[in-house]
Design a protein around this motif. Sequence first.
Motif, PDB file in Angstrom:
ATOM      1  N   ARG A  80     -20.638  -3.126   6.734  1.00  0.00           N
ATOM      2  CA  ARG A  80     -20.427  -4.246   5.818  1.00  0.00           C
ATOM      3  C   ARG A  80     -21.652  -5.159   5.868  1.00  0.00           C
ATOM      4  NH1 ARG A  80     -16.993  -3.571   2.019  1.00  0.00           N
ATOM      5  NH2 ARG A  80     -16.370  -5.762   1.923  1.00  0.00           N
ATOM      6  N   ARG A  81     -22.015  -5.683   4.729  1.00  0.00           N
ATOM      7  CA  ARG A  81     -23.274  -6.404   4.583  1.00  0.00           C
ATOM      8  C   ARG A  81     -23.423  -7.568   5.574  1.00  0.00           C
ATOM      9  NH1 ARG A  81     -26.510  -6.192   0.088  1.00  0.00           N
ATOM     10  NH2 ARG A  81     -24.809  -5.191  -1.064  1.00  0.00           N
ATOM     11  N   GLY A  82     -22.330  -8.294   5.813  1.00  0.00           N
ATOM     12  CA  GLY A  82     -22.429  -9.478   6.666  1.00  0.00           C
ATOM     13  C   GLY A  82     -22.735  -9.193   8.124  1.00  0.00           C
ATOM     14  N   TRP A  83     -22.588  -7.943   8.555  1.00  0.00           N
ATOM     15  CA  TRP A  83     -22.819  -7.606   9.966  1.00  0.00           C
ATOM     16  C   TRP A  83     -24.059  -6.734  10.168  1.00  0.00           C
ATOM     17  CZ3 TRP A  83     -19.888 -10.243  13.283  1.00  0.00           C
ATOM     18  CH2 TRP A  83     -18.680 -10.769  12.814  1.00  0.00           C
ATOM     19  N   GLU A  84     -24.800  -6.453   9.104  1.00  0.00           N
ATOM     20  CA  GLU A  84     -25.957  -5.554   9.192  1.00  0.00           C
ATOM     21  C   GLU A  84     -27.016  -6.050  10.177  1.00  0.00           C
ATOM     22  OE1 GLU A  84     -26.158  -3.559   4.730  1.00  0.00           O
ATOM     23  OE2 GLU A  84     -27.233  -5.433   5.126  1.00  0.00           O
ATOM     24  N   ARG A 104     -10.797  -3.627  13.841  1.00  0.00           N
ATOM     25  CA  ARG A 104     -10.697  -2.471  12.939  1.00  0.00           C
ATOM     26  C   ARG A 104      -9.679  -2.730  11.827  1.00  0.00           C
ATOM     27  NH1 ARG A 104     -11.454   3.197  12.587  1.00  0.00           N
ATOM     28  NH2 ARG A 104      -9.601   4.384  11.962  1.00  0.00           N
ATOM     29  N   ALA A 105      -8.545  -3.352  12.176  1.00  0.00           N
ATOM     30  CA  ALA A 105      -7.536  -3.669  11.162  1.00  0.00           C
ATOM     31  C   ALA A 105      -8.106  -4.595  10.098  1.00  0.00           C
ATOM     32  CB  ALA A 105      -6.312  -4.292  11.824  1.00  0.00           C
ATOM     33  N   GLY A 106      -8.875  -5.594  10.524  1.00  0.00           N
ATOM     34  CA  GLY A 106      -9.487  -6.510   9.566  1.00  0.00           C
ATOM     35  C   GLY A 106     -10.495  -5.814   8.668  1.00  0.00           C
ATOM     36  N   TRP A 107     -11.234  -4.873   9.233  1.00  0.00           N
ATOM     37  CA  TRP A 107     -12.190  -4.074   8.443  1.00  0.00           C
ATOM     38  C   TRP A 107     -11.455  -3.270   7.378  1.00  0.00           C
ATOM     39  CZ3 TRP A 107     -12.791   1.466   8.999  1.00  0.00           C
ATOM     40  CH2 TRP A 107     -13.891   2.003   8.321  1.00  0.00           C
ATOM     41  N   LEU A 108     -10.357  -2.623   7.753  1.00  0.00           N
ATOM     42  CA  LEU A 108      -9.579  -1.838   6.801  1.00  0.00           C
ATOM     43  C   LEU A 108      -8.985  -2.714   5.701  1.00  0.00           C
ATOM     44  CD1 LEU A 108      -7.697   0.557   9.266  1.00  0.00           C
ATOM     45  CD2 LEU A 108      -9.403   1.236   7.561  1.00  0.00           C
ATOM     46  N   VAL A 109      -8.428  -3.864   6.080  1.00  0.00           N
ATOM     47  CA  VAL A 109      -7.828  -4.770   5.099  1.00  0.00           C
ATOM     48  C   VAL A 109      -8.880  -5.267   4.118  1.00  0.00           C
ATOM     49  CG1 VAL A 109      -6.793  -7.061   4.813  1.00  0.00           C
ATOM     50  CG2 VAL A 109      -5.864  -5.465   6.507  1.00  0.00           C
ATOM     51  N   GLU A 110     -10.059  -5.621   4.617  1.00  0.00           N
ATOM     52  CA  GLU A 110     -11.116  -6.094   3.728  1.00  0.00           C
ATOM     53  C   GLU A 110     -11.528  -5.008   2.736  1.00  0.00           C
ATOM     54  OE1 GLU A 110     -15.411  -8.398   3.919  1.00  0.00           O
ATOM     55  OE2 GLU A 110     -14.793  -7.187   5.639  1.00  0.00           O
ATOM     56  N   LEU A 111     -11.627  -3.770   3.201  1.00  0.00           N
ATOM     57  CA  LEU A 111     -11.989  -2.686   2.296  1.00  0.00           C
ATOM     58  C   LEU A 111     -10.943  -2.527   1.190  1.00  0.00           C
ATOM     59  CD1 LEU A 111     -13.247   0.093   4.763  1.00  0.00           C
ATOM     60  CD2 LEU A 111     -14.614  -1.546   3.456  1.00  0.00           C
ATOM     61  N   MET A 112      -9.659  -2.609   1.561  1.00  0.00           N
ATOM     62  CA  MET A 112      -8.609  -2.455   0.554  1.00  0.00           C
ATOM     63  C   MET A 112      -8.589  -3.627  -0.412  1.00  0.00           C
ATOM     64  SD  MET A 112      -5.388  -0.591   2.456  1.00  0.00           S
ATOM     65  CE  MET A 112      -5.499  -1.295   4.083  1.00  0.00           C
ATOM     66  N   GLU A 113      -8.772  -4.836   0.097  1.00  0.00           N
ATOM     67  CA  GLU A 113      -8.716  -6.020  -0.763  1.00  0.00           C
ATOM     68  C   GLU A 113      -9.903  -6.096  -1.717  1.00  0.00           C
ATOM     69  OE1 GLU A 113      -6.113  -9.107   1.978  1.00  0.00           O
ATOM     70  OE2 GLU A 113      -8.288  -9.347   1.871  1.00  0.00           O
ATOM     71  N   VAL A 128     -12.227  -0.970  -2.566  1.00  0.00           N
ATOM     72  CA  VAL A 128     -12.867   0.295  -2.197  1.00  0.00           C
ATOM     73  C   VAL A 128     -11.857   1.426  -2.408  1.00  0.00           C
ATOM     74  CG1 VAL A 128     -13.922   1.608  -0.310  1.00  0.00           C
ATOM     75  CG2 VAL A 128     -14.346  -0.852  -0.515  1.00  0.00           C
ATOM     76  N   PRO A 129     -12.226   2.504  -3.091  1.00  0.00           N
ATOM     77  CA  PRO A 129     -11.275   3.601  -3.341  1.00  0.00           C
ATOM     78  C   PRO A 129     -10.682   4.147  -2.038  1.00  0.00           C
ATOM     79  CG  PRO A 129     -13.237   3.879  -4.688  1.00  0.00           C
ATOM     80  CD  PRO A 129     -13.527   2.749  -3.741  1.00  0.00           C
ATOM     81  N   LEU A 130      -9.390   4.458  -2.078  1.00  0.00           N
ATOM     82  CA  LEU A 130      -8.699   4.907  -0.869  1.00  0.00           C
ATOM     83  C   LEU A 130      -9.327   6.153  -0.239  1.00  0.00           C
ATOM     84  CD1 LEU A 130      -4.964   4.256  -1.791  1.00  0.00           C
ATOM     85  CD2 LEU A 130      -6.409   2.961  -0.222  1.00  0.00           C
ATOM     86  N   PRO A 131      -9.761   7.161  -1.013  1.00  0.00           N
ATOM     87  CA  PRO A 131     -10.406   8.303  -0.356  1.00  0.00           C
ATOM     88  C   PRO A 131     -11.661   7.920   0.421  1.00  0.00           C
ATOM     89  CG  PRO A 131      -9.755   8.886  -2.588  1.00  0.00           C
ATOM     90  CD  PRO A 131      -9.559   7.404  -2.456  1.00  0.00           C
ATOM     91  N   VAL A 132     -12.381   6.915  -0.066  1.00  0.00           N
ATOM     92  CA  VAL A 132     -13.574   6.444   0.646  1.00  0.00           C
ATOM     93  C   VAL A 132     -13.171   5.783   1.962  1.00  0.00           C
ATOM     94  CG1 VAL A 132     -15.560   4.888   0.543  1.00  0.00           C
ATOM     95  CG2 VAL A 132     -14.865   6.164  -1.491  1.00  0.00           C
ATOM     96  N   ILE A 133     -12.115   4.965   1.929  1.00  0.00           N
ATOM     97  CA  ILE A 133     -11.638   4.299   3.145  1.00  0.00           C
ATOM     98  C   ILE A 133     -11.177   5.320   4.170  1.00  0.00           C
ATOM     99  CG2 ILE A 133      -9.905   2.723   4.085  1.00  0.00           C
ATOM    100  CD1 ILE A 133      -9.895   1.268   1.414  1.00  0.00           C
ATOM    101  N   VAL A 134     -10.397   6.305   3.730  1.00  0.00           N
ATOM    102  CA  VAL A 134      -9.896   7.332   4.644  1.00  0.00           C
ATOM    103  C   VAL A 134     -11.047   8.064   5.320  1.00  0.00           C
ATOM    104  CG1 VAL A 134      -8.656   9.545   4.741  1.00  0.00           C
ATOM    105  CG2 VAL A 134      -7.675   7.616   3.497  1.00  0.00           C
ATOM    106  N   ALA A 135     -12.066   8.427   4.535  1.00  0.00           N
ATOM    107  CA  ALA A 135     -13.209   9.144   5.093  1.00  0.00           C
ATOM    108  C   ALA A 135     -14.004   8.268   6.062  1.00  0.00           C
ATOM    109  CB  ALA A 135     -14.110   9.638   3.963  1.00  0.00           C
ATOM    110  N   ALA A 136     -14.249   7.010   5.684  1.00  0.00           N
ATOM    111  CA  ALA A 136     -15.033   6.116   6.543  1.00  0.00           C
ATOM    112  C   ALA A 136     -14.314   5.800   7.843  1.00  0.00           C
ATOM    113  CB  ALA A 136     -15.347   4.819   5.794  1.00  0.00           C
ATOM    114  N   ALA A 137     -12.986   5.729   7.789  1.00  0.00           N
ATOM    115  CA  ALA A 137     -12.202   5.408   8.977  1.00  0.00           C
ATOM    116  C   ALA A 137     -11.928   6.628   9.846  1.00  0.00           C
ATOM    117  CB  ALA A 137     -10.882   4.756   8.568  1.00  0.00           C
ATOM    118  N   GLY A 138     -12.246   7.816   9.364  1.00  0.00           N
ATOM    119  CA  GLY A 138     -11.982   9.023  10.128  1.00  0.00           C
ATOM    120  C   GLY A 138     -10.512   9.357  10.221  1.00  0.00           C
TER     121      GLY A 138
END
Length: 305
Positions: free
Chosen positions: A197-201, A253-262, A265-275
């Motif tokens: 995520r951009r803010g943590w780069e 990790r939960a906050g990262w997932l919630v931010e992606l959904m909010e 970000v397409p769900l298949p992308v989230i599933v792949a990124a989260a493993g």
Amino acid sequence: MSVAQRIDTYVPAGSPPGWSRVAGQVRRTVATAEPLTPYSAAELLSVLARLALFADAEGLPARPEVWLSREVIERFIAVGCAHLASGTRATYRSRLLRLREAVLGGDCTTGRPVKLSASTASRPYTPTELTALWAWAGGQPTTQLRQGCQLLLALGRGCGPDTPEITALRAHDVRRPGGGAIVVAVRGRRERLVVCRRGWESVLAEAAARLDGQAAYLFRPGHHARGKNTVTGFLARTHPAPAAPALKMGRLRAGWLVELMETGVPLPVIVAAAGLDSLHALSRVLPFVRGVEAAQAAEHLRGQP
């Protein structure tokens, strides 16, 4: 009163306003399934009525193949029953799955359900809590502790790896191809590339730069032993702060997932990124995803002109 009469006259407590739209289908479904399950008609009516009313509120059609799809059952358990004890949720799920078998047959091929445990889903940190954690990390008494805490925050909230994946990362696993986004190459069974995520780069870029040219671990580079307590042992050495919550990688990790959904970000992308193996694993964080205004929801559902 016979079983058939109990089914035909059943009305849930409080006579919810949506009951008239789903009542007939609930009763017919239970009448079909009751002889084929170990549960009583009352037990089946109670839980299916709850599920049907939940689905009705979500705008889903009043059909058993919709209500009893594995995806709708999992969402109902995670979101519609979030206020209930884990034992109650497990009971509801068991009854609904037996209903599914009796009415639809077969099993779900889209993945295994999330394991229900006595603990609630990891709650993401609020923005205020994240600010307090960042201040806590910067206030640690040694450079090693400061950098280690900041790195954990950036990895957990920026990329979402779990603890074993963090301890396995090497410095050269953090890359910036072409000077663009920071990409982390996660090792292990769920090997994958995750864009930070951009803010943590900048935090990850600085951590990798400090070890440039070294085949060293990214987290605690001076410690060669890697074990399941590598992160917890490190955190045990930190100094607490009254204003900051305890640092938990699961909550990051939960906050990262919630931010992606909010942020859409397409769900298949989230599933792949989260493993993850399936969408079912995301159900544990759904209660923490912000709702969408009715007008905006309508625009999303209608689609682009």
